[in-house]
Scaffold this active site. Structure first.
Site, mmCIF file in Angstrom:
data_model
loop_
_atom_site.group_PDB
_atom_site.id
_atom_site.type_symbol
_atom_site.label_atom_id
_atom_site.label_comp_id
_atom_site.label_asym_id
_atom_site.label_seq_id
_atom_site.Cartn_x
_atom_site.Cartn_y
_atom_site.Cartn_z
ATOM 1 N N HIS A 287 0.917 -1.162 -0.133
ATOM 2 C CA HIS A 287 -0.082 -0.202 0.029
ATOM 3 C C HIS A 287 0.979 1.272 0.037
ATOM 4 O O HIS A 287 0.725 1.997 -0.929
ATOM 5 C CB HIS A 287 -0.825 -0.001 1.416
ATOM 6 C CG HIS A 287 -1.583 1.311 1.439
ATOM 7 N ND1 HIS A 287 -2.884 1.603 0.774
ATOM 8 C CD2 HIS A 287 -1.366 2.578 2.128
ATOM 9 C CE1 HIS A 287 -3.135 2.900 0.971
ATOM 10 N NE2 HIS A 287 -2.393 3.365 1.857
ATOM 11 N N GLU A 288 1.777 1.225 0.887
ATOM 12 C CA GLU A 288 2.731 2.449 0.968
ATOM 13 C C GLU A 288 3.531 2.714 -0.459
ATOM 14 O O GLU A 288 3.827 3.752 -0.984
ATOM 15 C CB GLU A 288 3.740 2.164 2.153
ATOM 16 C CG GLU A 288 2.958 2.329 3.445
ATOM 17 C CD GLU A 288 1.971 3.467 3.600
ATOM 18 O OE1 GLU A 288 2.161 4.452 3.154
ATOM 19 O OE2 GLU A 288 0.875 3.352 4.443
ATOM 20 N N HIS B 65 1.789 4.456 -2.879
ATOM 21 C CA HIS B 65 1.764 6.060 -2.885
ATOM 22 C C HIS B 65 2.996 6.407 -3.633
ATOM 23 O O HIS B 65 2.913 7.284 -4.612
ATOM 24 C CB HIS B 65 1.664 6.445 -1.519
ATOM 25 C CG HIS B 65 0.639 6.399 -0.607
ATOM 26 N ND1 HIS B 65 -0.623 6.991 -1.185
ATOM 27 C CD2 HIS B 65 0.219 5.939 0.697
ATOM 28 C CE1 HIS B 65 -1.528 6.837 -0.146
ATOM 29 N NE2 HIS B 65 -1.223 5.927 0.939
ATOM 30 N N HIS C 133 3.151 9.029 -6.926
ATOM 31 C CA HIS C 133 4.125 10.137 -6.840
ATOM 32 C C HIS C 133 4.989 9.980 -8.472
ATOM 33 O O HIS C 133 5.032 11.002 -8.966
ATOM 34 C CB HIS C 133 5.188 10.089 -5.601
ATOM 35 C CG HIS C 133 6.143 11.232 -5.850
ATOM 36 N ND1 HIS C 133 6.952 11.116 -4.926
ATOM 37 C CD2 HIS C 133 5.819 12.510 -6.342
ATOM 38 C CE1 HIS C 133 7.520 12.566 -4.827
ATOM 39 N NE2 HIS C 133 6.861 13.421 -5.725
#
Length: 228
Positions: free
Chosen positions: A94-95, A98, A102
């Site tokens: 999940h991280e 991100h 980006h």
């Protein structure tokens, strides 16, 4: 009324947070058949998305996992960084979702990043208004309607930030789940665990957004509800 709103959403937030911790603990007890740690999964997902300028690091705490776009780091708590289970796989990917956002200039993430300084300023303004109101001098020197515009304006920014956060978080989870499934990182049972864990993580943001919306509606009613 504002005290009631705070209490209701504080309880809702506590329930969701407790549920998330319970799910994470439960899914952390079943070893991942792929025998990959959260750190290894994160590095693999970054590599698969041709991201070479993001580091995966361990940070202290529990459920302190986050992606920092400022220094391009995927920060994983020890349980996730070293964990070899469905919960760790879900959070780590999940991280990294991100980080992929980006790298691909995901519009909602860009908007959220733009709103960060505005949201911080809005919070400071509300604190100043609160302190000044308690002291009394602010209310004497500034018209009630002007105070209303300041409070509602500031809280509108905070609410917008909370709402924009929702698609950012849901999209990161969708990217994570699609990748772990396609890459065969998890079995079908482990996939279900990962999906459930991320669902409860997302619920914390939903509660925060609902709380912000409700509070904003309350302030609008208080300051402008009696106007024609």
């Amino acid at each position: 009324m504002i005290i009631l709103i705070v209490v209701v959403f504080a309880i809702a937030g506590f329930v969701v947070s407790s549920k998330l911790k319970s799910k994470f603990k439960k899914y952390s007890q079943t070893p991942l058949q792929a025998n990959l740690s959260g750190a290894e999964i994160a590095k693999l997902m970054l590599a698969d998305n041709n991201i070479t300028d993001v580091q995966v690091v361990s940070v202290e705490g529990q459920l302190t996992d986050h992606y920092n776009p400022a220094n391009k780091t995927v920060n994983l708590s020890p349980d996730v960084y070293y964990g070899r289970n469905a919960a760790a796989a879900a959070v780590a990917s999940h991280e990294c979702g991100h980080a992929v956002q980006h790298a691909t200039s995901y519009a909602w993430l860009n908007l959220r990043s733009t709103l960060v300084p505005l949201q911080n300023s809005a919070g400071k303004i509300l604190n100043i208004v609160l302190i000044a109101s308690i002291l009394g001098s602010f209310l004497i020197q500034m018209p009630y309607e002007i105070i209303g515009f300041i409070v509602v304006g500031a809280y509108s920014i905070i609410t917008l930030f909370s709402l924009v956060t929702l698609p950012v978080e849901f999209d990161a989870s969708n990217r994570a789940l699609a990748w772990v499934k396609t890459r065969n990182i998890v079995t079908p049972d482990e996939y279900a665990m990962s999906k459930d864990a991320l669902k409860w993580a997302a619920m914390t943001y939903v509660v925060a957004a609902l709380a912000a919306l409700t509070t904003l509606a309350y302030y609008i009613m208080v300051f402008f509800g009696g106007r024609d």
